[in-house]
Design a protein around this motif. Structure first.
Motif, PDB file in Angstrom:
ATOM      1  N   VAL A  87       0.841  -1.205   0.000  1.00  0.00           N
ATOM      2  CA  VAL A  87       0.000   0.000   0.000  1.00  0.00           C
ATOM      3  C   VAL A  87       0.871   1.248   0.000  1.00  0.00           C
ATOM      4  O   VAL A  87       0.639   2.191  -0.751  1.00  0.00           O
ATOM      5  CB  VAL A  87      -0.946   0.011   1.221  1.00  0.00           C
ATOM      6  N   PHE A  88       1.887   1.249   0.859  1.00  0.00           N
ATOM      7  CA  PHE A  88       2.777   2.401   1.007  1.00  0.00           C
ATOM      8  C   PHE A  88       4.116   2.072   0.359  1.00  0.00           C
ATOM      9  O   PHE A  88       4.981   1.473   0.990  1.00  0.00           O
ATOM     10  CB  PHE A  88       2.985   2.736   2.491  1.00  0.00           C
ATOM     11  N   SER A  89       4.269   2.450  -0.898  1.00  0.00           N
ATOM     12  CA  SER A  89       5.505   2.167  -1.618  1.00  0.00           C
ATOM     13  C   SER A  89       6.046   3.460  -2.221  1.00  0.00           C
ATOM     14  O   SER A  89       5.437   4.515  -2.104  1.00  0.00           O
ATOM     15  CB  SER A  89       5.249   1.119  -2.708  1.00  0.00           C
ATOM     16  N   GLY A  90       7.189   3.362  -2.843  1.00  0.00           N
ATOM     17  CA  GLY A  90       7.776   4.540  -3.482  1.00  0.00           C
ATOM     18  C   GLY A  90       8.260   5.552  -2.459  1.00  0.00           C
ATOM     19  O   GLY A  90       8.748   5.195  -1.385  1.00  0.00           O
ATOM     20  N   ASP A  91       8.103   6.829  -2.792  1.00  0.00           N
ATOM     21  CA  ASP A  91       8.615   7.915  -1.951  1.00  0.00           C
ATOM     22  C   ASP A  91       7.981   7.972  -0.574  1.00  0.00           C
ATOM     23  O   ASP A  91       8.597   8.428   0.376  1.00  0.00           O
ATOM     24  CB  ASP A  91       8.414   9.263  -2.649  1.00  0.00           C
ATOM     25  N   CYS A  92       6.729   7.520  -0.439  1.00  0.00           N
ATOM     26  CA  CYS A  92       6.031   7.637   0.847  1.00  0.00           C
ATOM     27  C   CYS A  92       6.287   6.452   1.779  1.00  0.00           C
ATOM     28  O   CYS A  92       5.901   6.491   2.948  1.00  0.00           O
ATOM     29  CB  CYS A  92       4.540   7.821   0.619  1.00  0.00           C
ATOM     30  N   ALA A  93       6.935   5.405   1.317  1.00  0.00           N
ATOM     31  CA  ALA A  93       7.130   4.194   2.118  1.00  0.00           C
ATOM     32  C   ALA A  93       7.892   4.467   3.414  1.00  0.00           C
ATOM     33  O   ALA A  93       7.508   3.987   4.482  1.00  0.00           O
ATOM     34  CB  ALA A  93       7.838   3.127   1.301  1.00  0.00           C
ATOM     35  N   ALA A  94       8.961   5.243   3.345  1.00  0.00           N
ATOM     36  CA  ALA A  94       9.768   5.517   4.537  1.00  0.00           C
ATOM     37  C   ALA A  94       8.969   6.317   5.568  1.00  0.00           C
ATOM     38  O   ALA A  94       9.081   6.061   6.769  1.00  0.00           O
ATOM     39  CB  ALA A  94      11.043   6.265   4.155  1.00  0.00           C
ATOM     40  N   TYR A  95       8.173   7.255   5.086  1.00  0.00           N
ATOM     41  CA  TYR A  95       7.340   8.066   5.992  1.00  0.00           C
ATOM     42  C   TYR A  95       6.399   7.169   6.797  1.00  0.00           C
ATOM     43  O   TYR A  95       6.348   7.237   8.029  1.00  0.00           O
ATOM     44  CB  TYR A  95       6.542   9.084   5.166  1.00  0.00           C
ATOM     45  N   TRP A  96       5.653   6.302   6.110  1.00  0.00           N
ATOM     46  CA  TRP A  96       4.685   5.445   6.793  1.00  0.00           C
ATOM     47  C   TRP A  96       5.368   4.399   7.658  1.00  0.00           C
ATOM     48  O   TRP A  96       4.845   4.030   8.713  1.00  0.00           O
ATOM     49  CB  TRP A  96       3.734   4.801   5.788  1.00  0.00           C
ATOM     50  N   SER A  97       6.539   3.937   7.249  1.00  0.00           N
ATOM     51  CA  SER A  97       7.282   2.994   8.083  1.00  0.00           C
ATOM     52  C   SER A  97       7.647   3.644   9.416  1.00  0.00           C
ATOM     53  O   SER A  97       7.500   3.024  10.474  1.00  0.00           O
ATOM     54  CB  SER A  97       8.545   2.530   7.355  1.00  0.00           C
ATOM     55  N   ARG A  98       8.104   4.904   9.373  1.00  0.00           N
ATOM     56  CA  ARG A  98       8.433   5.621  10.616  1.00  0.00           C
ATOM     57  C   ARG A  98       7.196   5.817  11.484  1.00  0.00           C
ATOM     58  O   ARG A  98       7.250   5.619  12.701  1.00  0.00           O
ATOM     59  CB  ARG A  98       9.058   6.989  10.301  1.00  0.00           C
ATOM     60  N   VAL A  99       6.080   6.189  10.880  1.00  0.00           N
ATOM     61  CA  VAL A  99       4.838   6.407  11.636  1.00  0.00           C
ATOM     62  C   VAL A  99       4.417   5.130  12.343  1.00  0.00           C
ATOM     63  O   VAL A  99       4.198   5.108  13.561  1.00  0.00           O
ATOM     64  CB  VAL A  99       3.698   6.905  10.714  1.00  0.00           C
ATOM     65  N   HIS A 100       4.309   4.030  11.596  1.00  0.00           N
ATOM     66  CA  HIS A 100       3.819   2.773  12.168  1.00  0.00           C
ATOM     67  C   HIS A 100       4.813   2.182  13.168  1.00  0.00           C
ATOM     68  O   HIS A 100       4.398   1.624  14.192  1.00  0.00           O
ATOM     69  CB  HIS A 100       3.461   1.783  11.059  1.00  0.00           C
ATOM     70  N   THR A 101       6.098   2.318  12.909  1.00  0.00           N
ATOM     71  CA  THR A 101       7.112   1.822  13.845  1.00  0.00           C
ATOM     72  C   THR A 101       7.034   2.594  15.157  1.00  0.00           C
ATOM     73  O   THR A 101       7.097   2.008  16.238  1.00  0.00           O
ATOM     74  CB  THR A 101       8.525   1.918  13.231  1.00  0.00           C
ATOM     75  N   ARG A 102       6.900   3.913  15.073  1.00  0.00           N
ATOM     76  CA  ARG A 102       6.812   4.730  16.299  1.00  0.00           C
ATOM     77  C   ARG A 102       5.594   4.349  17.132  1.00  0.00           C
ATOM     78  O   ARG A 102       5.685   4.181  18.344  1.00  0.00           O
ATOM     79  CB  ARG A 102       6.783   6.215  15.949  1.00  0.00           C
ATOM     80  N   VAL A 103       4.436   4.171  16.489  1.00  0.00           N
ATOM     81  CA  VAL A 103       3.223   3.779  17.232  1.00  0.00           C
ATOM     82  C   VAL A 103       3.419   2.404  17.856  1.00  0.00           C
ATOM     83  O   VAL A 103       3.068   2.184  19.013  1.00  0.00           O
ATOM     84  CB  VAL A 103       1.981   3.814  16.317  1.00  0.00           C
ATOM     85  N   ALA A 104       3.999   1.468  17.096  1.00  0.00           N
ATOM     86  CA  ALA A 104       4.215   0.109  17.602  1.00  0.00           C
ATOM     87  C   ALA A 104       5.196   0.083  18.776  1.00  0.00           C
ATOM     88  O   ALA A 104       4.987  -0.635  19.750  1.00  0.00           O
ATOM     89  CB  ALA A 104       4.723  -0.791  16.476  1.00  0.00           C
ATOM     90  N   GLU A 105       6.263   0.857  18.688  1.00  0.00           N
ATOM     91  CA  GLU A 105       7.295   0.822  19.729  1.00  0.00           C
ATOM     92  C   GLU A 105       6.917   1.613  20.974  1.00  0.00           C
ATOM     93  O   GLU A 105       7.288   1.228  22.080  1.00  0.00           O
ATOM     94  CB  GLU A 105       8.620   1.333  19.158  1.00  0.00           C
ATOM     95  N   THR A 106       6.205   2.719  20.814  1.00  0.00           N
ATOM     96  CA  THR A 106       5.896   3.579  21.965  1.00  0.00           C
ATOM     97  C   THR A 106       4.525   3.311  22.565  1.00  0.00           C
ATOM     98  O   THR A 106       4.285   3.643  23.723  1.00  0.00           O
ATOM     99  CB  THR A 106       5.967   5.066  21.575  1.00  0.00           C
ATOM    100  N   GLY A 107       3.607   2.757  21.761  1.00  0.00           N
ATOM    101  CA  GLY A 107       2.241   2.564  22.242  1.00  0.00           C
ATOM    102  C   GLY A 107       1.500   3.882  22.403  1.00  0.00           C
ATOM    103  O   GLY A 107       0.524   3.966  23.149  1.00  0.00           O
ATOM    104  N   VAL A 108       1.954   4.898  21.698  1.00  0.00           N
ATOM    105  CA  VAL A 108       1.371   6.239  21.791  1.00  0.00           C
ATOM    106  C   VAL A 108       0.703   6.578  20.458  1.00  0.00           C
ATOM    107  O   VAL A 108       1.279   6.329  19.393  1.00  0.00           O
ATOM    108  CB  VAL A 108       2.477   7.275  22.116  1.00  0.00           C
ATOM    109  N   PRO A 109      -0.500   7.167  20.494  1.00  0.00           N
ATOM    110  CA  PRO A 109      -1.174   7.560  19.252  1.00  0.00           C
ATOM    111  C   PRO A 109      -0.362   8.586  18.467  1.00  0.00           C
ATOM    112  O   PRO A 109       0.459   9.320  19.035  1.00  0.00           O
ATOM    113  CB  PRO A 109      -2.485   8.192  19.722  1.00  0.00           C
ATOM    114  N   ALA A 110      -0.618   8.638  17.170  1.00  0.00           N
ATOM    115  CA  ALA A 110       0.031   9.617  16.295  1.00  0.00           C
ATOM    116  C   ALA A 110      -0.998  10.116  15.289  1.00  0.00           C
ATOM    117  O   ALA A 110      -1.974   9.423  14.978  1.00  0.00           O
ATOM    118  CB  ALA A 110       1.213   8.980  15.572  1.00  0.00           C
ATOM    119  N   HIS A 111      -0.773  11.330  14.798  1.00  0.00           N
ATOM    120  CA  HIS A 111      -1.663  11.887  13.779  1.00  0.00           C
ATOM    121  C   HIS A 111      -0.867  12.828  12.893  1.00  0.00           C
ATOM    122  O   HIS A 111       0.245  13.245  13.240  1.00  0.00           O
ATOM    123  CB  HIS A 111      -2.831  12.644  14.414  1.00  0.00           C
TER     124      HIS A 111
END
Length: 182
Positions: A87-111
């Motif tokens: 779903v998240f490929s190309g230029d936006c892949a790194a952005y979404w990887s950081r978002v989802h990794t941060r939520v997974a590791e911290t357990g804190v919501p993001a927006h």
């Protein structure tokens, strides 16, 4: 880290605020609710904008278990059952990887707000919210998503043009005859 109240005030859309309130209520005294605590019928108007990402195998192997009907419009494809790297490929892949990794590791919501949430979707302005879920109360195993497309700059410009009337300059019209008042 922001308090729940401070985080809520930063949310842009009413749907984000409603889902965040429901997520907090469902968590009770725990840091985050479990998937089993949520009843989608309690937020029926949000269902088209909701997604559920399963990260039990890790963020790199995460996949969309569920995706509301509006997510198909946002991402340009049906994403239910797809891995996030599909779903998240190309230029936006790194952005979404950081978002989802941060939520997974911290357990804190993001927006946030992003233009072009997926490759080839640069015309979409996305208001997104990611809320962690945990069955054991500690390790994040799923991420609840709320994605809503906002108006693009072109949409705003078109809407402004529809309701913006140009200023009319007074013009001198010659009078065919003079009128005198006595």
């Amino acid at each position: 880290m922001l308090s729940g109240c401070a985080f809520r005030t930063q949310l842009v859309t009413q749907g984000q605020r409603e889902l965040f309130d429901y997520w907090l209520e469902s968590a009770g005294q725990r840091p985050m609710p479990a998937r089993s605590d949520l009843d989608p019928l309690k937020v029926p108007r949000l269902l088209p904008h909701l997604g559920l990402i399963d990260i039990r195998e890790g963020v790199s192997r995460a996949l969309f278990r569920l995706a509301g009907t509006r997510l198909r419009d946002i991402y340009g494809q049906e994403i239910t059952g797809k891995r996030i790297n599909e779903v998240f490929s190309g230029d936006c892949a790194a952005y979404w990887s950081r978002v989802h990794t941060r939520v997974a590791e911290t357990g804190v919501p993001a927006h946030g707000v992003v233009r072009g949430p997926a490759e080839g979707r640069d015309h979409v302005v996305l208001f997104w919210l990611r809320l962690p879920l945990s069955e054991d109360g500690g390790r994040v195993d799923r991420i609840l998503c709320h994605d809503m497309a906002g108006p693009s700059e072109a949409d705003v410009a078109a809407e402004f043009t529809l309701y913006h009337y140009p200023r009319v300059q007074p013009q001198d019209f010659p009078l065919s005859r003079r009128v005198q008042f006595s």
